[in-house]
Scaffold this active site. Structure first.
Site: not given
Ligand SMILES: Cc1cc2nc3c(=O)[nH]c(=O)nc-3n(C[C@H](O)[C@H](O)[C@H](O)COP(=O)(O)OP(=O)(O)OC[C@H]3O[C@@H](n4cnc5c(N)ncnc54)[C@H](O)[C@@H]3O)c2cc1C
Length: 321
Positions: A171, A222, A313
């Site tokens: 992560r 998580s 996380e």
């Molecule tokens: C129901 C559920 C289940 C999940 N299961 C998992 C799992 O199994 N494994 C796992 O790893 N995660 C899981 N997650 C967490 C999440 O889905 C991941 O961390 C996902 O990759 C976040 O992506 P996002 O685009 O939504 O990021 P965001 O939530 O929009 O952003 C998260 C962070 O990343 C930064 N960011 C976003 N895009 C960029 C970019 N292009 N460049 C630089 N920084 C950026 C943002 O500024 C912020 O700091 C889960 C979440 C939920 C709600």
């Protein structure tokens, strides 16, 4: 009321005082002073120039599925990364940072390419996943990345980084440590395979997630990372209780929270999910302040009862856990 105007120089659609809660899976967070959607690199650079000009901080919003935003919102420029093109060329997949990860998994299945099966069901964008090296069931997105393209928010220059320059870990990645690098795209090295086999593996991943009820609404997945544990007694207790070996001395944070007797603990509208102890959920009315208080309580109790320090996380904006 949000205001909207058009910056004619860079064709930016700029909105003012926009509530950010609807852009996050927690459905928590106050307004952004400015919100700009970036559909291409030019607009992304324009949004950053706009922030520089006003001497305001910026933040990137992907799918908002890993983000806890302060009740006071963000006093700067929030940029939604909406760049979402994907192409297949010479067996390599080139995808932009705003592309939806779940859609990408299904797209690659259709192309008969293997490598993303364990990521099925993880919400959010490719950019967010690269930054946090999102993964599940022993696989992570970093494993299949040949290169990552990023925009340096200070110089507005694009850089292309090889896999070994991205510092992927559990992560973790270089992009998490250097928030000035915005992930704009990635080149994936996937392996050709039998589409039916790949589809079956994706279905198996989704079934495993479903069985564990990992699609919970109003959470960020998580909340805490799975910590490395040094206490052999605790490792043995976990392995005996769960009937599995612990990987790299990491014990699931959810198991630890459960052992500390915290399942269903709540602070106002924020609660430890009764289905999955590492999911902190907004039961409907939670504020960021309540979520932070709950997270601190969970961390304190796990430390006091089991001697393990949990690290979040979830990414935060304007709050400290
Ligand atoms: C129901 C559920 C289940 C999940 N299961 C998992 C799992 O199994 N494994 C796992 O790893 N995660 C899981 N997650 C967490 C999440 O889905 C991941 O961390 C996902 O990759 C976040 O992506 P996002 O685009 O939504 O990021 P965001 O939530 O929009 O952003 C998260 C962070 O990343 C930064 N960011 C976003 N895009 C960029 C970019 N292009 N460049 C630089 N920084 C950026 C943002 O500024 C912020 O700091 C889960 C979440 C939920 C709600």
């Amino acid at each position: 009321m949000p205001n909207a105007n058009l910056d004619t120089d860079s064709h930016l659609h700029i909105e003012e005082n926009v509530p950010l809660a609807p852009f996050t899976s927690f459905r928590i967070g106050g307004p952004a002073r400015f919100l700009i959607g970036a559909q291409n690199l030019r607009q992304l650079k324009g949004a950053l120039r706009f922030a520089h000009k006003l001497n305001l901080p910026f933040c990137i919003l992907g799918g908002g599925s890993n983000l806890l935003i302060s009740d006071d919102g963000f006093p700067g420029v929030s940029i939604r990364l909406l760049m979402d093109r994907v192409t297949l060329s010479g067996g390599m997949v080139q995808v932009q940072g705003g592309f939806d990860l779940t859609t990408l998994v299904h797209r690659t299945v259709g192309w008969g390419l293997s490598g993303l099966e364990s990521l099925a069901g993880i919400p959010g964008t490719v950019g967010g996943a690269v930054r946090g090296n999102a993964g599940a069931y022993g696989g992570a997105i970093g494993d299949v990345l040949a290169t990552v393209s990023a925009l340096d928010a200070t110089t507005l220059q694009t850089v292309t980084l090889r896999h070994d320059q991205c510092a992927f870990g559990y992560r973790d990645s270089r992009f998490k440590r250097e928030p000035g690098l915005i992930v704009t795209g990635a080149l994936l090295a996937l392996t050709p395979g039998n589409p039916d086999d790949i589809r079956t593996k994706v279905a198996e991943t989704l079934a495993k997630r479903e069985a564990k009820q990992l699609s919970c609404d109003r959470s960020a997945g998580s909340f805490f990372m799975n910590p490395k544990v040094t206490d052999p007694g605790l490792i043995r207790r976990f392995e005996e209780d769960q009937g599995v070996r612990c990987r790299e001395c990491r014990i699931p944070a959810g198991w630890l929270i459960d052992q500390a007797g915290l399942r269903s603990l709540s602070v106002g509208g924020a609660a430890v999910s009764h289905r999955h102890a590492n999911y902190l959920v907004n039961t409907g009315t939670a504020t960021a302040a309540e979520m932070v208080e709950l997270a601190r309580l969970v961390r304190r109790e796990v430390r006091l009862k089991l001697g393990v320090v949990l690290k979040e996380e979830v990414s935060t904006l304007g709050v400290v856990i």
